[in-house]
Design a protein around this motif. Structure first.
Motif, short mmCIF file in Angstrom:
data_model
loop_
_atom_site.label_atom_id
_atom_site.label_comp_id
_atom_site.label_asym_id
_atom_site.label_seq_id
_atom_site.Cartn_x
_atom_site.Cartn_y
_atom_site.Cartn_z
N LEU A 151 6.08 -16.43 3.63
CA LEU A 151 5.38 -16.47 2.35
C LEU A 151 4.99 -15.06 1.93
N ASN B 86 15.45 -27.00 -6.18
CA ASN B 86 14.89 -26.57 -4.91
C ASN B 86 15.54 -27.31 -3.74
N PRO C 224 4.66 -21.80 -2.24
CA PRO C 224 4.67 -22.39 -0.89
C PRO C 224 5.00 -23.86 -0.87
N VAL D 263 9.52 -17.31 0.44
CA VAL D 263 8.82 -17.61 -0.81
C VAL D 263 8.40 -16.30 -1.46
N GLN E 146 6.91 -25.52 -2.76
CA GLN E 146 8.33 -25.74 -2.98
C GLN E 146 9.12 -25.54 -1.68
N ALA E 147 8.72 -24.55 -0.89
CA ALA E 147 9.39 -24.34 0.40
C ALA E 147 9.16 -25.54 1.32
N LEU F 266 9.03 -20.32 7.79
CA LEU F 266 8.64 -20.06 6.40
C LEU F 266 8.05 -18.66 6.31
N TYR G 140 12.19 -19.48 -2.72
CA TYR G 140 11.32 -20.42 -3.44
C TYR G 140 10.24 -19.66 -4.20
N ASN G 141 9.70 -20.30 -5.23
CA ASN G 141 8.72 -19.65 -6.10
C ASN G 141 7.28 -19.96 -5.74
N GLY H 134 0.19 -23.00 1.92
CA GLY H 134 1.39 -23.38 2.66
C GLY H 134 1.09 -24.41 3.73
N TRP I 90 -2.14 -17.80 0.38
CA TRP I 90 -0.82 -18.43 0.42
C TRP I 90 -0.64 -19.20 1.73
#
Length: 734
Positions: free
Chosen positions: A387, A292, A471, A442, A473-474, A385, A468-469, A321, A317
């Motif tokens: 999501l 990541n 939130p 994401v 991870q982002a 971001l 990204y897989n 996030g 999410w």
């Protein structure tokens, strides 16, 4: 710049025009079969010479019996033969004039003492012959430029790219490169370091820092043979490109496994983390985190600030996030009025009206690119971001699933959703490129796993945008970018300070230490330890050693009441545990009573009682097996181990590093103004930390120092107790 020899090594290792493959075979199951197959599969375009005295040809390619039959001098030798034959073969390689090699063979230092001896012989021969080699016990190397060479045990075919992978574990190196390929990220160089006998991780960092084909370095490290050189090369590389580490051998079991795996010796994980971060490296806690982080650096520029705007297609999410951003120190500013007005005009009346921006499952898909554009355009946000990307296409695929309710209408709706989101990709890429802001899309894992030509996740990653897989991870990827941005700023403004010891006191203290070492003593008594600290002009308590009750009383009168009495013995490290301390003695009678008791354990130290302090601190020195002398700071007192609130860095430290050590502990909150009490003297603490960190330079015989407690006041500080442990005879001889 690397040395001329190291630059030549890099060229021969990673840009070879010719390769001698020693140990080529057509016998399945042997590494000489597998690795050679991978070289052919990779399409190496240079001149390849197969060496096997028992085979006329392998895979239809002619073999030579030995290196002498090759007319030219190969740039690189790859050695895949039994360990007992490697030394003689290395002599042939050197005699041929080849100056770089990859030793795949195992059975050296990682195996046993005999293997270590054989490895040392390899290193000596190579050094004499001007050759550097990867391994032994290596899984091989990969290079993408100028000719692709996949000379590894692992089955993979990474695309050419800008990420270099250095791994002390061959299988983890293969895992990294395979996972990068899955995310459409290419590899410039790949190195399985093996036992690091001739070339260590630090050497690869040195070379890769100057490699124009490498923009990012990912490294898996279990142990490094020269910690200080490793940190120097980490910093060199970090000044020009991101360097991301995954550390193995963190715990006792992992360290033991590392020792048998690559003969690696792991030092303190805490010291490694702090040291690498100070040198500019980014440290991942898992393989997923490392990938990541690489994705974040691969897709994004260094951010201008930690301010981020979030677009989410689902409320949950958005909540997760926002929590993740707060956890990683990412600011989510309120929506500025112009952004608020634009969104209020296009979103349903019940939209979230805040950051994160929840589109509340609106059926007007056109609001998504408009909302993203507002976030990219606004000066309130330096990071974006998104999501829930790929959700529409995933939903469309579900409409097209065959089932009882399937029909032309569902196909039409499903294809519309797929096409609409796919068409949005161009706009998303356009916005990202136009505004140049870090962008973190994401998608749910189910969207990534969906197999169909218009897979949104795969399409984005093929266009250079990492997806990204989850939130968190982002947010974690953005945190890695921010950590690098902050380090780059620090690296430009680092402060240094000169430490001027009391020269006369220094000479006397050095004589004291030499005499102690000569007498084979391992510890200094408290008053002796403080003489070393006083030579650095550090504040210590007024005190005097007494050998009788009357001497103790006389000393107390001269020092001034109240006083403390302590057993004065180099053999007793924890005086309170043996009843060796008496505090706040205010009269001759009290001194007589306690001195009589304490003198049965040795001499007694009469010490002026230090004024009470709002905090008790610990400052110390320890010896890390990887990085050498290290400074420790944290919570002091008898409960130090229970609190476990310390920060550690290799010594010496700069004032800026001392500041960050303080901030890394919970004690920093007590040093600041607290419940109506003014702040304690942080400047005095920083000065003390810097000076203590220089002690190993002035007294190389010192192995450990423990100042506990250190009292810190609103003005100044006081060393109340201190003890020093000396190196043993063997250590002092080195």
């Amino acid at each position: 710049m690397p040395s001329d020899h190291l630059k030549l090594t890099f060229t021969k290792l990673f840009e070879p025009q010719s390769v001698a493959f020693i140990g080529a075979t057509d016998t399945p199951g042997k590494w000489g079969f597998t690795i050679l197959h991978h070289i052919f599969q990779g399409g190496y375009q240079g001149r390849l010479y197969l060496v096997n005295p028992k085979r006329p040809a392998v895979f239809g390619h002619p073999c030579v019996k030995n290196l002498a039959e090759i007319e030219e001098t190969p740039d690189l030798a790859v050695i895949v033969i039994p360990s007992e034959k490697v030394l003689a073969t290395l002599d042939e390689v050197i005699a041929k004039g080849t100056r770089a090699a990859v030793v795949i063979t195992s059975g050296f230092a990682e195996a046993n003492e005999e293997g270590l001896k054989l490895q040392n012989q390899l290193v000596a021969r190579a050094h004499e012959g001007g050759l550097r080699f990867v391994g032994p016990n290596s899984m091989g190397i990969v290079t993408s430029f100028p000719h692709r060479l996949i000379s590894t045990m692992g089955s993979m075919k990474p695309r050419p790219g800008r990420v270099a992978v250095v791994a002390q574990s061959g299988n983890l190196g293969v895992t990294f490169m395979s996972r990068l390929e899955r995310r459409a990220i290419g590899v410039s160089r790949g190195i399985s370091t093996g036992n690091q006998a001739s070339l260590a991780v630090a050497d690869y960092l040195d070379m890769l820092a100057d490699d124009p084909k490498t923009d990012i370095i990912a490294a898996y490290v279990e142990g490094v043979p020269d910690g200080r050189h490793f940190l120097e090369m980490t910093e060199k590389a970090a000044r020009v490109k991101p360097v991301v580490f995954l550390k193995g051998g963190k715990g006792t079991k992992g360290a033991k496994a590392a020792k048998s795996h690559t003969a690696a010796v792991s030092g303190s994980h805490q010291v490694f983390l702090a040291s690498v971060r100070e040198a500019g490296g980014i440290v991942a806690n898992s393989m997923d985190e490392l990938i990541n982080m690489i994705g974040a650096f691969h897709s994004n520029p260094v951010p201008k600030s930690n301010r981020a705007g979030i677009l989410t297609l689902g409320g949950g999410w958005g909540v997760v996030g926002a929590d993740s951003c707060e956890r990683f120190g990412i600011d989510l500013p309120d929506l500025p009025p112009d952004v608020y007005k634009t969104l209020d005009d296009i979103l349903p009346s019940y939209w979230s009206r805040g950051n994160p921006i929840d589109t509340v499952a609106t059926t007007d898909i056109s609001t998504i690119p408009t909302t993203l554009e507002e976030l990219f355009r606004s000066d309130a946000f330096d990071n974006v971001l998104y999501l829930g990307i790929a959700y529409l296409a995933f939903q469309g695929r579900r409409y097209m699933d065959k089932g009882p309710a399937h029909g032309p209408l569902f196909d039409k709706i499903g294809q519309f959703l797929v096409n609409t989101e796919y068409q949005m990709l161009d706009r998303i890429v356009e916005l990202r490129n136009a505004y140049g802001k870090p962008f973190f899309p994401v998608a749910d894992l189910v969207s990534r796993d969906e197999v169909f030509p218009e897979n949104i996740v795969h399409a984005l990653e093929e266009r250079g945008i990492f997806v990204y897989n989850a939130p968190w991870q982002a947010a974690h990827g953005l945190a890695a970018l921010l950590e690098r941005a902050n380090w780059l700023k620090r690296a430009q403004t680092a402060r240094t300070v000169d430490v001027a010891p009391d020269r006369d006191a220094l000479v006397e203290a050095q004589r004291l230490v030499r005499n102690a070492v000569g007498g084979k003593r391992r510890q200094l008594a408290e008053h002796e330890s403080k003489r070393l600290l006083a030579a650095l002009r550090l504040p210590t308590t007024r005190e005097s050693e007494a050998a009788s009750v009357e001497e103790a009383v006389e000393a107390a009168r001269l020092i001034g009441y109240p006083v403390a009495l302590k057993v004065s013995s180099a053999d007793i490290l924890h005086k309170s545990e043996v009843g060796g301390v008496a505090l706040n003695l205010a009269t001759d009678a009290e001194v007589r009573r306690h001195a009589d008791r304490l003198l049965k354990q040795g001499k007694v130290l009469v010490q002026r009682m230090a004024p009470a302090s709002a905090v008790e601190l610990l400052v110390g020195l320890t010896h890390d097996r990887t990085f050498g002398p290290a400074l420790v700071f944290g919570k002091g007192g008898v409960e130090t181990e229970v609190w476990a609130d310390t920060a550690t860095l290799p010594a010496p430290v700069t004032p800026d590093q001392a500041e960050r050590m303080i901030d890394a502990t919970r004690m920093s909150k007590l040093i600041a103004p607290f419940r109506g009490r003014p702040a304690l003297d942080r400047a005095a603490l920083v000065d003390l930390l810097v000076k203590v960190s220089r002690l190993p330079e002035l007294f190389p015989e010192v192995r450990e120092l423990d100042i506990n407690p250190l009292f810190l006041y609103e003005k100044g500080a006081m060393i109340v107790d201190a003890k020093i442990v000396l190196k043993n005879g063997d250590e002092n001889g080195r």
